[in-house]
Scaffold this motif. Structure first.
Motif, PDB file in Angstrom:
ATOM      1  N   LYS A 247      40.788  40.508 -31.522  1.00 58.62           N
ATOM      2  CA  LYS A 247      40.367  39.544 -32.547  1.00 58.62           C
ATOM      3  C   LYS A 247      40.682  38.123 -32.090  1.00 58.62           C
ATOM      4  CE  LYS A 247      40.388  38.432 -37.374  1.00 58.62           C
ATOM      5  NZ  LYS A 247      40.764  38.815 -38.712  1.00 58.62           N
TER       6      LYS A 247
ATOM      7  N   ASP B  93      26.277  35.191 -36.997  1.00 52.05           N
ATOM      8  CA  ASP B  93      27.521  35.077 -37.765  1.00 52.05           C
ATOM      9  C   ASP B  93      27.878  36.398 -38.445  1.00 52.05           C
ATOM     10  OD1 ASP B  93      27.857  32.452 -37.029  1.00 52.05           O
ATOM     11  OD2 ASP B  93      26.974  31.629 -38.867  1.00 52.05           O
ATOM     12  N   ALA B  94      26.863  37.121 -38.905  1.00 51.69           N
ATOM     13  CA  ALA B  94      27.109  38.403 -39.577  1.00 51.69           C
ATOM     14  C   ALA B  94      27.743  39.414 -38.618  1.00 51.69           C
ATOM     15  CB  ALA B  94      25.807  38.967 -40.145  1.00 51.69           C
ATOM     16  N   THR B  95      27.371  39.348 -37.351  1.00 54.80           N
ATOM     17  CA  THR B  95      27.960  40.252 -36.359  1.00 54.80           C
ATOM     18  C   THR B  95      29.426  39.914 -36.146  1.00 54.80           C
ATOM     19  OG1 THR B  95      25.819  40.490 -35.278  1.00 54.80           O
ATOM     20  CG2 THR B  95      27.752  41.165 -34.011  1.00 54.80           C
ATOM     21  N   TYR B  96      29.736  38.629 -36.059  1.00 58.74           N
ATOM     22  CA  TYR B  96      31.137  38.215 -35.946  1.00 58.74           C
ATOM     23  C   TYR B  96      31.948  38.675 -37.156  1.00 58.74           C
ATOM     24  CZ  TYR B  96      30.637  35.224 -31.813  1.00 58.74           C
ATOM     25  OH  TYR B  96      30.442  34.755 -30.546  1.00 58.74           O
ATOM     26  N   THR B  97      31.365  38.565 -38.330  1.00 61.13           N
ATOM     27  CA  THR B  97      32.053  38.999 -39.548  1.00 61.13           C
ATOM     28  C   THR B  97      32.317  40.495 -39.496  1.00 61.13           C
ATOM     29  OG1 THR B  97      31.008  37.235 -40.822  1.00 61.13           O
ATOM     30  CG2 THR B  97      31.900  39.089 -42.072  1.00 61.13           C
TER      31      THR B  97
ATOM     32  N   ARG C 270      34.698  31.651 -30.382  1.00 60.40           N
ATOM     33  CA  ARG C 270      33.966  30.916 -31.424  1.00 60.40           C
ATOM     34  C   ARG C 270      34.390  29.458 -31.519  1.00 60.40           C
ATOM     35  NH1 ARG C 270      34.165  35.028 -36.359  1.00 60.40           N
ATOM     36  NH2 ARG C 270      35.653  36.075 -35.053  1.00 60.40           N
TER      37      ARG C 270
ATOM     38  N   ASP D 225      35.141  41.133 -37.028  1.00 63.04           N
ATOM     39  CA  ASP D 225      36.430  40.754 -37.630  1.00 63.04           C
ATOM     40  C   ASP D 225      36.913  41.805 -38.623  1.00 63.04           C
ATOM     41  OD1 ASP D 225      36.508  38.415 -36.179  1.00 63.04           O
ATOM     42  OD2 ASP D 225      35.863  37.131 -37.839  1.00 63.04           O
ATOM     43  N   ASP D 226      36.010  42.244 -39.479  1.00 60.48           N
ATOM     44  CA  ASP D 226      36.381  43.257 -40.478  1.00 60.48           C
ATOM     45  C   ASP D 226      36.821  44.561 -39.814  1.00 60.48           C
ATOM     46  OD1 ASP D 226      35.770  41.404 -42.424  1.00 60.48           O
ATOM     47  OD2 ASP D 226      33.819  42.309 -42.939  1.00 60.48           O
TER      48      ASP D 226
END
Length: 165
Positions: A157, A113-117, A164, A120-121
């Motif tokens: 994005k 999840d941290a990689t997806y975040t 997801r 996204d950022d």
């Protein structure tokens, strides 16, 4: 690579890379990375461009399918995006992101999840900083569909959001 021993690292890693000749992708990513970083840190990289390290990170890790680490290096090496986001760096970055989307769509891997975040950022920053950065070296003419980094970042994005779901 410890204690800033870059010259010694070059002496150690260069023969490993030379031994494989043209089959450079058969060398492990860490060897290629350490050699490239050593050249850069000792000012021996070919063009001595600020963006050279960005492109090194983009190509090595994604070519080796080490996306989890590679994407984090891409994001980090393109910071601040206002300075380093340009047609060349975006060209390579988006290909790495597209290769990642392809692997995820084929369910060949799973991301944290941290990689997806982080993705996204980064894509949000590329969207806001890339409004005037065109994705082609040719200047857009009137009436032509002019793709910008901003537009392509939004498309990427959307792809990650779809995956997801």
């Amino acid at each position: 690579m410890q204690d800033n021993c870059y010259k010694e690292a070059i002496h150690y890693y260069k023969p490993i890379v030379k031994k494989v000749g043209d089959d450079i992708l058969s060398v492990t990513a860490i060897v290629l990375t350490n050699l490239c970083v050593s050249y850069i840190m000792t000012s021996q990289n070919p063009d001595k461009q600020e963006l050279h390290l960005c492109i090194v990170n983009l190509v090595i890790y994604c070519a080796k399918q080490n996306f989890e680490f590679g994407i984090s290096r891409i994001i980090r090496s393109l910071e601040p995006s206002g300075k380093k986001l340009e047609v060349d760096t975006w060209f390579y970055a988006k290909r790495c992101f597209l290769a990642l989307v392809d692997s995820l769509a084929k369910q060949m891997m799973v991301l944290k999840d941290a990689t997806y975040t982080g993705i996204d950022d980064f894509l949000d920053a590329a969207d806001s900083q890339g409004k005037t950065v065109y994705t082609s070296v040719e200047s857009p003419g009137e009436g032509q569909n002019s793709n910008t980094v901003s537009r392509e970042a939004r498309l990427l994005k959307r792809m990650f959001l779809k995956i997801r779901e």
